[in-house]
Design an enzyme around this catalytic site. Structure first.
Site, PDB file in Angstrom:
ATOM      1  N   CYS A 266       0.819  -1.218   0.000  1.00 57.16           N
ATOM      2  CA  CYS A 266       0.000   0.000   0.000  1.00 57.16           C
ATOM      3  C   CYS A 266       0.850   1.263   0.000  1.00 57.16           C
ATOM      4  O   CYS A 266       0.378   2.330  -0.383  1.00 57.16           O
ATOM      5  CB  CYS A 266      -0.923   0.014   1.220  1.00 57.16           C
ATOM      6  SG  CYS A 266      -2.168  -1.280   1.193  1.00 57.16           S
ATOM      7  N   GLU A 435      -1.759   2.636  13.735  1.00 59.81           N
ATOM      8  CA  GLU A 435      -1.137   1.458  14.331  1.00 59.81           C
ATOM      9  C   GLU A 435       0.317   1.784  14.656  1.00 59.81           C
ATOM     10  O   GLU A 435       0.852   2.790  14.208  1.00 59.81           O
ATOM     11  CB  GLU A 435      -1.221   0.269  13.366  1.00 59.81           C
ATOM     12  CG  GLU A 435      -2.652  -0.144  13.046  1.00 59.81           C
ATOM     13  CD  GLU A 435      -2.731  -1.303  12.076  1.00 59.81           C
ATOM     14  OE1 GLU A 435      -2.989  -2.427  12.524  1.00 59.81           O
ATOM     15  OE2 GLU A 435      -2.540  -1.081  10.864  1.00 59.81           O
TER      16      GLU A 435
END
Length: 456
Positions: A266, A435
Site C-alpha cells: 500500500c 497502528e
C-alpha cells in the site's frame, strides 16, 4: 455457512499447491470467541510483569524460528528470502516493543475541585485481526502484539492465500507459554470466517488491513454494532523529485520504492512526480536501474523481486498496462508462476487509471510537474493518502511540501514508511486510526474515569 470447506495454498512462483488448510465456519468463530473470552479474563488479571515476560518469551521463540518462518513465507507468498527474514524479525521486534509497554500503560491524574480524579486504561476484551496476504506476518503482528500487551485476547484471520505463517506463529505462542485460547488463528474465507468475526457480539474491535472496498463494508457492519475498528486500506503514494535533489540518488532508490514485494504494498511509490527541468536526466538514469532489477526465484539470495500472489492478481495488473503503452520494462521469468516485469509507464494523463488507482503490482507512472504548488496538486490528485517521498536538498521546501501533501507517512530523501516505534496510518480513503508507535497499546483499551471525593 456451517459446512466444512478447505483452502488451497499455492506457491506463487510455481502455481503448485503446497498445502490444504481447513477453513473456519461461523460455528468455529463462535467457539473461538468463547475460548478467547475465558482466556482474556485471566490474562487481564495477571500481573503486568508476568504478561510482559510471556510476550518477551514469545518474541524469543519467534527469534529461534526466524529462518523457518521466512522459508515458509517464501513458499506461500512468493516473497524474496531477504524480505521474508525481515518480516519474521519484525514480528519478534514488535512483540519485544509491545512487551515494554505493558508496565507503562498508565492513566492520568486530572486536577479537579473537591477530590482526586484518575483515569484507568482497561482492555477491550476480544480483538479480531483480519490480516492481508501482502505482508502476512508483520501486519498481523501490528494488531496482535499491542492487543495482547494491553490485556486483550486475539483471534487472527489470515488471508485465504497465506495462512501458513499465521498458524505457525500460533503454535510458537503456545510453545512460549501463552495461555490456551488467548491467541487463536482461524484461516477461512472472508465472506465466512471474516464476516462471522466482524459480526460476532463478543468481539470488541476489528483491525483490518486490505482493500478500501472491503474496509468500507467492515466499517458499516461495525457501525451497526457500535464496534471499534482500525482500518489500513489502499494507497497510491507519490515519489516527488525536485530538480534541486540528488537526482542520481533519487533515481537509484526509485525502483525498489515500488518494486519491493512485487509492488504489492500500500505504501509503494507508484506515482513518480519529477520536476520538468530534471525530467530528462532522471529518466536517463531510471531506465538502466529498472532493467537491472533481478526478478526470479524468491528463494535465491540474489533475487530482488518475486512473483505476484495469484493468477487473479496477475490479471488485474495486466489490465492496467496495454501492450503498446510507452515506458520502461524490465524482465521476468516465463512459464509457471504469476510473473509480471517491472514496468514504468510514461506519457499518460494525470487522471489515467494507472495514475490514480491502486494497481498493487510492479507498475509505476511518471508525471512531470512545474513547481511546488503543482507537485502538491498532483500528489493529492487521488482518493488515497497513505505514504509518500519528497526528494530535495532544501529543508524549507521539504517541510512546506510535507505539510501540503495529504498523507499519513512521509519520508524526505528516502522511501521509509514503517517503523514499529512510530505511528502508521492514512488519510482519506487510506484508512482510519493509527497502528504502531508509542500509543499502539492505547488503541486496544477503554478509558475509565474515577472521581474520589476528599470532602469531609
Amino acid at each position: 455457512m456451517s459446512t466444512a470447506y478447505e483452502l488451497q495454498v499455492l506457491n506463487p512462483a510455481t502455481a503448485e499447491v503446497i498445502a490444504t488448510v481447513q477453513g473456519a465456519t461461523a460455528a468455529d468463530v463462535d467457539a473461538a470467541v468463547g475460548r478467547a473470552r475465558s482466556a482474556q479474563r485471566d490474562w487481564a488479571a495477571a500481573a503486568p510483569a508476568d504478561r510482559a515476560r510471556l510476550l518477551r518469551r514469545f518474541a524469543a521463540t519467534v527469534d529461534e524460528h526466524i529462518e523457518e518462518l521466512a522459508r515458509l513465507e517464501v513458499r506461500e507468498a512468493g516473497h524474496t528470502i531477504g524480505n521474508a527474514r525481515w518480516e519474521a524479525g519484525n514480528v519478534r521486534d514488535l512483540l519485544d516493543f509491545s512487551a515494554g509497554g505493558v508496565e507503562r500503560l498508565s492513566g492520568r491524574q486530572i486536577p479537579v475541585a473537591g477530590g482526586l480524579d484518575i483515569t484507568i486504561l482497561e482492555p477491550l476484551g476480544v480483538i479480531g485481526v483480519i490480516a492481508p496476504w501482502n505482508f502476512p506476518m508483520p501486519i498481523a503482528a501490528w494488531g496482535v502484539a499491542p492487543a495482547l500487551a494491553a490485556g486483550n485476547a486475539v483471534i487472527l484471520k489470515p488471508a485465504e492465500t497465506t495462512p501458513l505463517t499465521a498458524l505457525r506463529l500460533a503454535e510458537l505462542a503456545l510453545e512460549a507459554g501463552l495461555p490456551e485460547g488467548l491467541f487463536q488463528v482461524l484461516p477461512g474465507a472472508g465472506t465466512i470466517a471474516g464476516d462471522a468475526l466482524v459480526e460476532h457480539p463478543g468481539v470488541a474491535k476489528i483491525v483490518f488491513t486490505g482493500s478500501t472496498r472491503v474496509g468500507k463494508q467492515i466499517m458499516a457492519k461495525c457501525a451497526d454494532r457500535v464496534k471499534r475498528v482500525t482500518l489500513e486500506l489502499g494507497g497510491k503514494s507519490p515519489n516527488i523529485i525536485f530538480a534541486d535533489a540528488d537526482i542520481e540518488a533519487a533515481a537509484a532508490a526509485t525502483p525498489m520504492s515500488f518494486l519491493d514485494n512485487s509492488g504489492q504494498d500500500c505504501c509503494a511509490r507508484t506515482r513518480i512526480l519529477v520536476q520538468r527541468t530534471a525530467y530528462d536526466r532522471f529518466m536517463e538514469l531510471l531506465a538502466p536501474a529498472i532493467e537491472e532489477v533481478v526478478v526470479g526465484d524468491p528463494a535465491d539470495e540474489k533475487t530482488q523481486m518475486g512473483p505476484l500472489i495469484s493468477r487473479a492478481q496477475l490479471q488485474r495488473v495486466r489490465s492496467y498496462v496495454p501492450d503498446s503503452a510507452p515506458g520502461i520494462r524490465g524482465s521476468a521469468p516465463e512459464g509457471p508462476g504469476f510473473w509480471f516485469p517491472p514496468t514504468v509507464l510514461t506519457g499518460l494523463a494525470a487522471d489515467a487509471p494507472a495514475a490514480v488507482e491502486e494497481v498493487f503490482g510492479p507498475v509505476a507512472v511518471v508525471l512531470p510537474f512545474e513547481d511546488e504548488a503543482d507537485a502538491v496538486r498532483l500528489a493529492n490528485a487521488t482518493e488515497y493518502g497513505l505514504s509518500g517521498s519528497i526528494w530535495t536538498r532544501d529543508v524549507g521546501r521539504a517541510l512546506r511540501v510535507s505539510r501540503g501533501v495529504a498523507a499519513g507517512n512521509l519520508s524526505v530523501n528516502s522511501h521509509s514508511s514503517v517503523r514499529y516505534s512510530t505511528p502508521f496510518g492514512g488519510y482519506r480513503q487510506s484508512g482510519l486510526g493509527r497502528e504502531l508507535g508509542p500509543e499502539a497499546l492505547t488503541a486496544f483499551t477503554e478509558t475509565k474515569n474515577v472521581f474520589i471525593s476528599t470532602e469531609a
